[in-house]
Design a protein around this motif. Structure first.
Motif, mmCIF file in Angstrom:
data_model
loop_
_atom_site.group_PDB
_atom_site.id
_atom_site.type_symbol
_atom_site.label_atom_id
_atom_site.label_comp_id
_atom_site.label_asym_id
_atom_site.label_seq_id
_atom_site.Cartn_x
_atom_site.Cartn_y
_atom_site.Cartn_z
ATOM 1 N N TRP A 32 -11.772 0.128 -3.562
ATOM 2 C CA TRP A 32 -10.552 0.924 -3.563
ATOM 3 C C TRP A 32 -9.551 0.277 -4.505
ATOM 4 N N ARG A 73 0.382 6.384 -3.846
ATOM 5 C CA ARG A 73 0.622 6.334 -5.291
ATOM 6 C C ARG A 73 1.966 6.943 -5.677
ATOM 7 N N GLU A 108 5.964 3.273 -0.337
ATOM 8 C CA GLU A 108 4.612 3.770 -0.068
ATOM 9 C C GLU A 108 4.578 4.466 1.295
ATOM 10 N N LYS A 125 -3.035 -3.867 -12.533
ATOM 11 C CA LYS A 125 -4.357 -3.857 -11.891
ATOM 12 C C LYS A 125 -5.353 -4.661 -12.717
ATOM 13 N N ARG A 161 -6.385 -0.443 -5.677
ATOM 14 C CA ARG A 161 -5.012 -0.226 -5.193
ATOM 15 C C ARG A 161 -3.996 -0.326 -6.317
ATOM 16 N N GLU A 162 -2.862 0.310 -6.126
ATOM 17 C CA GLU A 162 -1.743 0.191 -7.050
ATOM 18 C C GLU A 162 -1.183 -1.235 -6.982
#
Lengths: 80, 215, 429
Positions: free
Chosen positions: B37, B203, B48, C272, B39-40
């Motif tokens: 997953w 997001r 969030e 990221k 994630r941001e």
């Protein structure tokens, strides 16, 4: 100086929005034969960096760069 | 003795079907949870948590999206259809397990909701057959699922209205068949819906997009 | 000797590599094909072609993902539309993912379920890039950006000379021979990352001058065409050049010029990619900086210097993707006399049609201009004389639709507008 290289095509890359300078030269190179030369002029600082980088990464040859006042002139040879 | 069969479809079969159903959903969720997953990570601009709340709340407010604002009728259809589905599913539990609550007015109210769902289902089916933009994306499952829900709605309504043994047996048989089919079809969208709304909320909340004021 | 993999095998492998939880959800039975996304897409609004609605585009990819993962794929694949990938599919994906989608995300915020259609199509972009089917020019742009770092010594002198030319222009404009466009200054507060054009340097330099800002100009451009390819390796390398430069110069903030995707990449995506080596500087857009200057009185602006009516185009990457909605509006409220919102706006705004790398692909100019029709209609309805966009891709596209649809508006950048409105001789601290 510039008369020593004969250009098959002239291209004006001055004052264009992103990403047009690279797009235009990439299109133009298809219109010259292999071994042919494009003479391009630019004034934007980033284009000084973009065109040689583009030539290098696409396997074309940067023949010469010349500055005339504000204008920079490039000669790029199509290699493939 | 003759009610043995009704008892079987009402209790045993439902429990078997529900167990299989739950097992298949657990497997679905397990398969999803096993996956990575991404994630941001960018520093938050918004919340969030609030994003997730908004994300789920949008369902109830048609003006929260231009799609449902422009097509308010579609939102009403959605609401009626899912109320019908809710009532029909509720019946499969209350009839066998909480018969005391199934007074005549309750049964008839539930039947009315289910009939509402049935009518909307017919509209949906017709639209899917007629509208070119839906036809190009429709699969056999799209048509079958809609038709299957219509059949389910029909038998639910009849069972609720008549409370007759035959209709009841048919209702519970169809429910069981339905429970076996749902996890393989698009009707299972609501399991993914839960995940999708969480992803969306995280997001768009974090990035400060959905919890802001509108000009 | 290892056997050569076919394009289809490579594509399947790449697709599997990218099979995350978010993709699994977006490509599952989540989408019930309700069609509510259809007329939320500017392509569909402009063309009414049912084959280029969000659901129709995503479905092409989703069916292949289902072919690998749907539970019914082995028994009745056709039942849910699941299918085995073929090379023809890949060729169709090029159209669906690169030509017919600008990654604007308008369908996502309008989907009752939250189907992330751009994620599905971006995955297709990544797969196509990996198998060599991505549009050549996008690859060239990304590779040129990487080569630019390797080529630094070659162009450095010319670059600095050109900056000197701009500096002379700045000095003339502000009437101060001491005005600078600093490059490579260690310890500056800001590293400002422009695009290749001087129009992304000059107004910012003027604003920084009046604000008395401590800044230095990047040697690189903010654009990152790797993101349009959805190629994390190229994207990361392009961003890394700027991060290294920021670390070398020990700046406190990276300020991204008016470029939608560059901002979204540096602000949201790059963290990221660098999660194991996090940086300690902030990333902001020049929009946020200008807004701060105006709100804190660090620059004085006079709206009568922009005496024409202005509308604002929310770039998808700045707005719907990054949440920059209030900053541009506060700037406009301070800098123009007559600001007119276009409808819809903010996260509901229509894409101009040039996003997702489309402005770089001359072969697809026809569809790009056609898909720009909703935007043209929006602009026309405001009756504004100028349209401001804080993104070069948008500005280029807006310029073209301006001409194509005869809108007769002036297309401007925000910094240009702010520089116009600045009350001079106030700022130099």
């Amino acid at each position: 100086m510039s008369e020593t290289i004969k250009a098959d095509l002239e291209l004006n890359l001055q004052g264009l929005m992103c990403p047009l300078p690279v797009v235009k030269i990439s299109q133009a190179i298809k219109n010259v034969p292999v071994g042919g030369v494009i003479e391009a002029t630019a004034t934007d600082p980033g284009v000084m960096a973009d065109i040689p980088a583009w030539a290098k990464s696409t396997g074309n040859e940067m023949l010469k760069v010349e500055k005339e006042g504000k204008v920079i002139r490039f000669w790029v040879k199509r290699l493939k | 003795m003759e009610d043995r069969f009704l008892e079987f479809v009402k209790f045993d079969l439902q429990i078997i079907a529900l167990s299989v159903f739950a097992l298949l959903y657990a497997l679905k969720v397990y398969q999803l949870m096993k996956l990575p997953w991404p994630r941001e990570m960018g520093p938050r601009r918004g919340s969030e948590e609030l994003g997730v709340v908004y994300s789920f709340a949008w369902l109830f407010f048609p003006w929260s999206m231009s799609s449902t604002t422009q097509h308010l009728g579609r939102w009403v259809e959605f609401a009626l259809y899912h109320l019908g589905a809710g009532a029909a599913i509720l019946g499969t539990f209350t009839i066998p397990f909480w018969p005391a609550i199934m007074t005549r007015p309750v049964s008839l109210t539930m039947a009315a909701l289910v009939i509402g769902g049935f009518i909307v289902g017919a509209i949906k089916l017709a639209r899917r057959i007629i509208a070119p933009e839906l036809r190009v994306v429709s699969t056999p499952d799209d048509y079958f699922s809609l038709a299957a829900v219509e059949v389910f709605f029909f038998f639910t309504a009849m069972a609720l209205i008549t409370e007759a043994r035959g209709w009841m047996i048919a209702y519970f048989l169809i429910t069981a068949a339905f429970l076996f089919y749902v996890p393989f079809s698009k009707i299972s969208h609501y399991v993914y819906w839960f995940f999708a709304r969480v992803f969306f909320g995280l997001r768009y909340g974090r990035r400060g997009i959905i919890a802001g004021k509108r000009a | 000797m290892e056997e050569q993999k076919t394009v289809v095998e490579q594509a399947k492998e790449e697709l599997e590599k990218r099979f995350s939880r978010t993709l699994a959800v977006a490509a599952s039975n989540l989408c019930v094909h309700c069609g509510l996304c259809v007329d939320q897409c500017h392509y569909f609004v402009a063309t009414r072609d049912p084959n280029i609605s969000p659901v129709a585009k995503a479905e092409q990819v989703r069916r292949v993902v289902k072919g690998e993962h749907d539970w019914l794929r082995r028994i009745f694949p056709w039942w849910t539309g699941a299918k085995e990938l073929t090379e023809e599919d890949l060729d169709k994906w090029v159209e669906a993912a690169f030509r017919n989608c600008s990654m604007c995300q308008r369908c996502v915020v309008n989907c009752p379920l939250g189907v992330d259609t751009p994620l599905v199509l971006a995955t297709a972009r990544g797969v196509l890039t990996a198998v060599g089917k991505a549009p050549e020019i996008l690859v060239q742009l990304a590779d040129a950006a990487i080569a630019r770092e390797e080529n630094l010594e070659f162009f450095k002198d010319f670059y600095l000379e050109q900056i000197k030319e701009l500096e002379a222009e700045l000095q003339k404009k502000v009437g101060d021979p001491e005005a600078r466009i600093p490059v490579g200054v260690e310890g500056a507060r800001f590293l400002y990352v422009p695009l290749s054009g001087a129009h992304t340097i000059m107004p910012a330099a003027e604003i920084f001058y009046h604000a008395g800002e401590s800044w230095t100009l990047s040697m690189f451009e903010a654009a990152n065409y790797g993101i349009f390819l959805n190629d994390p390796v190229r994207s990361k390398r392009i961003t890394e050049r700027i991060i290294r430069e920021a670390e070398r110069l020990k700046v406190q903030e990276i300020i991204i010029t008016e470029c939608g995707h560059a901002y979204a990449v540096s602000r949201w995506e790059a963290p990221k990619w660098f999660k194991d080596q996090p940086w300690n500087f902030r990333v902001r857009s020049i929009l946020e900086v200008m807004d701060e200057y105006i709100q804190t009185g660090r620059i004085q602006v006079d709206k009568s210097r922009n005496p024409f009516s202005v509308t604002y185009h929310d770039s998808c990457n700045l707005g719907r993707n990054s949440g920059l909605f209030d900053e541009p509006r506060r700037i406009l409220a301070a800098c123009v006399e007559d600001f007119r919102e276009m409808t819809p706006n903010r996260e509901r705004n229509y894409c101009c049609g040039g996003g997702g790398g489309l402005v770089a692909i001359p072969e697809w100019q026809d569809i790009r201009l056609e898909a720009g029709k909703p935007k043209a209609d929006q602009i026309r309805a405001t009756g504004a004389e100028a349209v401001v966009a804080s993104c070069d891709n948008c500005r280029h596209q807006l310029g073209e639709i301006n001409e194509h649809y005869g809108l007769n508006v002036r297309v401007m950048g925000m910094a240009e507008l702010v520089a116009n409105a600045i009350v001079p001789n106030n700022g130099k601290k």
